[in-house]
Design a protein around this motif. Structure first.
Motif, PDB file in Angstrom:
ATOM      1  N   PHE A 148     -17.456  11.716 -12.628  1.00  0.00           N
ATOM      2  CA  PHE A 148     -16.846  10.708 -13.750  1.00  0.00           C
ATOM      3  C   PHE A 148     -15.784  11.568 -14.495  1.00  0.00           C
ATOM      4  CE2 PHE A 148     -19.575   7.857 -11.432  1.00  0.00           C
ATOM      5  CZ  PHE A 148     -19.193   7.184 -11.142  1.00  0.00           C
ATOM      6  N   LEU A 149     -14.317  11.245 -14.296  1.00  0.00           N
ATOM      7  CA  LEU A 149     -13.654  11.765 -15.804  1.00  0.00           C
ATOM      8  C   LEU A 149     -14.406  11.755 -16.912  1.00  0.00           C
ATOM      9  CD1 LEU A 149     -10.375  11.835 -14.684  1.00  0.00           C
ATOM     10  CD2 LEU A 149     -12.104  14.360 -15.495  1.00  0.00           C
ATOM     11  N   TYR A 150     -14.218  12.575 -17.830  1.00  0.00           N
ATOM     12  CA  TYR A 150     -15.150  11.831 -19.831  1.00  0.00           C
ATOM     13  C   TYR A 150     -13.831  11.215 -19.431  1.00  0.00           C
ATOM     14  CZ  TYR A 150     -15.765  12.864 -23.760  1.00  0.00           C
ATOM     15  OH  TYR A 150     -16.181  12.174 -25.099  1.00  0.00           O
ATOM     16  N   SER A 151     -14.474  10.072 -20.110  1.00  0.00           N
ATOM     17  CA  SER A 151     -13.544   9.030 -20.574  1.00  0.00           C
ATOM     18  C   SER A 151     -14.019   8.230 -22.515  1.00  0.00           C
ATOM     19  CB  SER A 151     -14.014   7.405 -19.945  1.00  0.00           C
ATOM     20  OG  SER A 151     -13.004   6.313 -20.431  1.00  0.00           O
ATOM     21  N   GLN A 152     -13.199   8.318 -23.485  1.00  0.00           N
ATOM     22  CA  GLN A 152     -13.576   7.690 -24.413  1.00  0.00           C
ATOM     23  C   GLN A 152     -13.042   6.203 -24.379  1.00  0.00           C
ATOM     24  OE1 GLN A 152     -13.977  10.344 -27.793  1.00  0.00           O
ATOM     25  NE2 GLN A 152     -12.584  11.531 -26.529  1.00  0.00           N
ATOM     26  N   VAL A 274     -14.194   3.565 -17.018  1.00  0.00           N
ATOM     27  CA  VAL A 274     -15.262   2.707 -17.824  1.00  0.00           C
ATOM     28  C   VAL A 274     -15.955   4.264 -18.605  1.00  0.00           C
ATOM     29  CG1 VAL A 274     -18.128   2.362 -18.101  1.00  0.00           C
ATOM     30  CG2 VAL A 274     -16.804   1.369 -16.432  1.00  0.00           C
ATOM     31  N   SER A 275     -16.212   3.668 -20.401  1.00  0.00           N
ATOM     32  CA  SER A 275     -15.901   4.847 -21.051  1.00  0.00           C
ATOM     33  C   SER A 275     -17.574   5.463 -20.787  1.00  0.00           C
ATOM     34  CB  SER A 275     -16.065   4.546 -22.133  1.00  0.00           C
ATOM     35  OG  SER A 275     -17.382   3.776 -23.400  1.00  0.00           O
ATOM     36  N   THR A 276     -17.528   6.559 -20.895  1.00  0.00           N
ATOM     37  CA  THR A 276     -18.959   7.787 -20.091  1.00  0.00           C
ATOM     38  C   THR A 276     -19.756   7.632 -22.094  1.00  0.00           C
ATOM     39  OG1 THR A 276     -17.775   9.586 -20.068  1.00  0.00           O
ATOM     40  CG2 THR A 276     -19.512   9.929 -21.041  1.00  0.00           C
ATOM     41  N   LYS A 277     -19.779   6.299 -22.609  1.00  0.00           N
ATOM     42  CA  LYS A 277     -21.164   5.988 -23.176  1.00  0.00           C
ATOM     43  C   LYS A 277     -21.121   4.701 -22.499  1.00  0.00           C
ATOM     44  CE  LYS A 277     -21.204   3.095 -27.123  1.00  0.00           C
ATOM     45  NZ  LYS A 277     -20.109   2.554 -28.732  1.00  0.00           N
ATOM     46  N   TYR A 278     -20.647   3.968 -21.641  1.00  0.00           N
ATOM     47  CA  TYR A 278     -21.509   3.028 -21.137  1.00  0.00           C
ATOM     48  C   TYR A 278     -21.652   3.400 -19.940  1.00  0.00           C
ATOM     49  CZ  TYR A 278     -20.259   0.121 -25.394  1.00  0.00           C
ATOM     50  OH  TYR A 278     -20.021  -0.139 -26.880  1.00  0.00           O
TER      51      TYR A 278
END
Ligand SMILES: [Zn+2]
Length: 359
Positions: A148-152, A274-278
């Motif tokens: 998945f691409l890194y997402s913030q 979806v943000s990488t955090k979640y």
């Protein structure tokens, strides 16, 4: 005078502060009416794990406890995903809907009649409690990683909005978030957000090490880290060139490929990223629904897990901390713009809630 009139008269004689206290108390009674008695399952403190407890009165009809070690008070739902939930029937409705469909947070908020923030919090409270069990693998077991691409997404204060997303570069790079998927041909599946960048042998060990039956045969494409892992785990390993997709016969990775493409569709299309955090929480969700397909007792098991897992609240209130550790230890990215939310009863002790699910 009948009792109804009598109560009404009494209520009218109260001042506004007293009235709101009565209403609050009635709400608590109402919310906890349909819960089973929790006393039997309260054997340790959700904040520090101590077993030295004493009973400490009631909140509505619910028994309260006090921990003799850390002096905090709690009830049978403290620490679970029901922690702090005041709208219990709406929460039940929400969790039911969650395990029927993958709906965006805003759509869920509208359907249940709650705010978007509450919808967001409920979703992640529930998902934070779903990663408690580490299952073992038997027989032919497939392993592969999905990227998945890194997402913030959603993070406030970043300098350029472009930075919320990842790089457009193709191929294995420092922006690719790797989710490791391991599945046997029975019903044991593991979805683990593992690192950003190239996966190493120790990453695989950290996530699924020690969970393989000696008779397992691991099947994968030619990934050097997987070969090294199989060797150290002392299990058989069949591999093939990625372009060939199979080593013939039953040695293929169609099960994990299928899971990978579906989890990707849900994350990238259903939820528009979806943000990488979640991401780990979303994969918990997907894993739960996959398991439910092949287990007719799954609804009861799910309800049970939600009530029993006392780490849910701790994981939920610490997600930002896990994310910080993940970025700092398992990526080459820089952790930026912390999000700050204050929880009056956040569980601070990482030994109590465990860190393994997210690292
Ligand atoms: Zn305690």
């Amino acid at each position: 005078m009948n009792i109804r009139k009598h109560i009404k008269k009494l209520f009218e004689s109260l001042n506004s502060e007293e009235r709101s206290l009565v209403l609050e108390e009635l709400n608590i009674v109402n919310d906890t009416n349909n819960e089973p008695p929790k006393d039997a399952s309260v054997d340790s403190c959700p904040y520090c794990s101590s077993t030295l407890l004493s009973k400490n009165g009631h909140r509505g009809v619910v028994q309260r406890y006090k921990c003799k070690a850390c002096h905090k008070t709690f009830t049978g739902v403290s620490g679970t995903c029901f922690h702090g939930i005041k709208k219990k029937s709406q929460f039940d409705e929400y969790s039911k809907l969650m395990f029927e469909q993958y709906l965006p947070i805003k759509v869920m908020a509208k359907k249940i009649g709650i705010s978007v923030q509450t919808s967001f919090d409920w979703r992640h409270k529930i998902l934070s409690g779903l990663n408690a069990e580490s299952k073992g693998f038997n027989g032919i077991t497939e392993i592969d990683d999905v990227w998945f691409l890194y997402s913030q997404k959603g993070r406030k204060g970043l300098k350029y909005s472009r930075k919320r997303g990842g790089s457009k570069r193709k191929g294995d790079n420092k922006y690719q978030v790797k989710m490791l998927i391991t599945a046997d041909r029975k019903n044991s599946k593991d979805f683990s957000v593992t690192r950003i960048g190239r996966i190493s042998k120790s990453d695989i060990e950290r996530k699924v090490g020690g969970r393989f039956n000696k008779l397992c045969t691991l099947v994968s494409d030619k990934h050097r880290s997987i070969s090294a892992f199989a060797k150290s785990e002392k299990i058989a390993h069949v591999n093939f060139k990625a372009s060939e997709h199979t080593a013939g016969g039953e040695f293929h990775v169609q099960t994990v490929n299928n899971l990978a493409s579906r989890v990707k569709t849900i994350v990238n299309h259903q939820f528009r990223g979806v943000s990488t955090k979640y991401l780990q929480n979303y994969s918990n969700w997907f894993a739960m629904n996959e398991e439910r397909k092949s287990d007719e007792n799954s609804n009861l098991k799910l309800q049970d897990e939600m009530k029993q897992n006392k780490k849910a609240w701790g994981v939920f209130t610490n997600i930002e901390g896990y994310y910080k550790d993940f970025i700092e230890k398992l990526s080459e990215r820089t952790y930026r713009c912390p999000t700050k939310r204050n929880w009056s009863s956040a569980i601070q002790n990482k030994d109590v809630i465990g860190i393994n699910a997210y690292l």
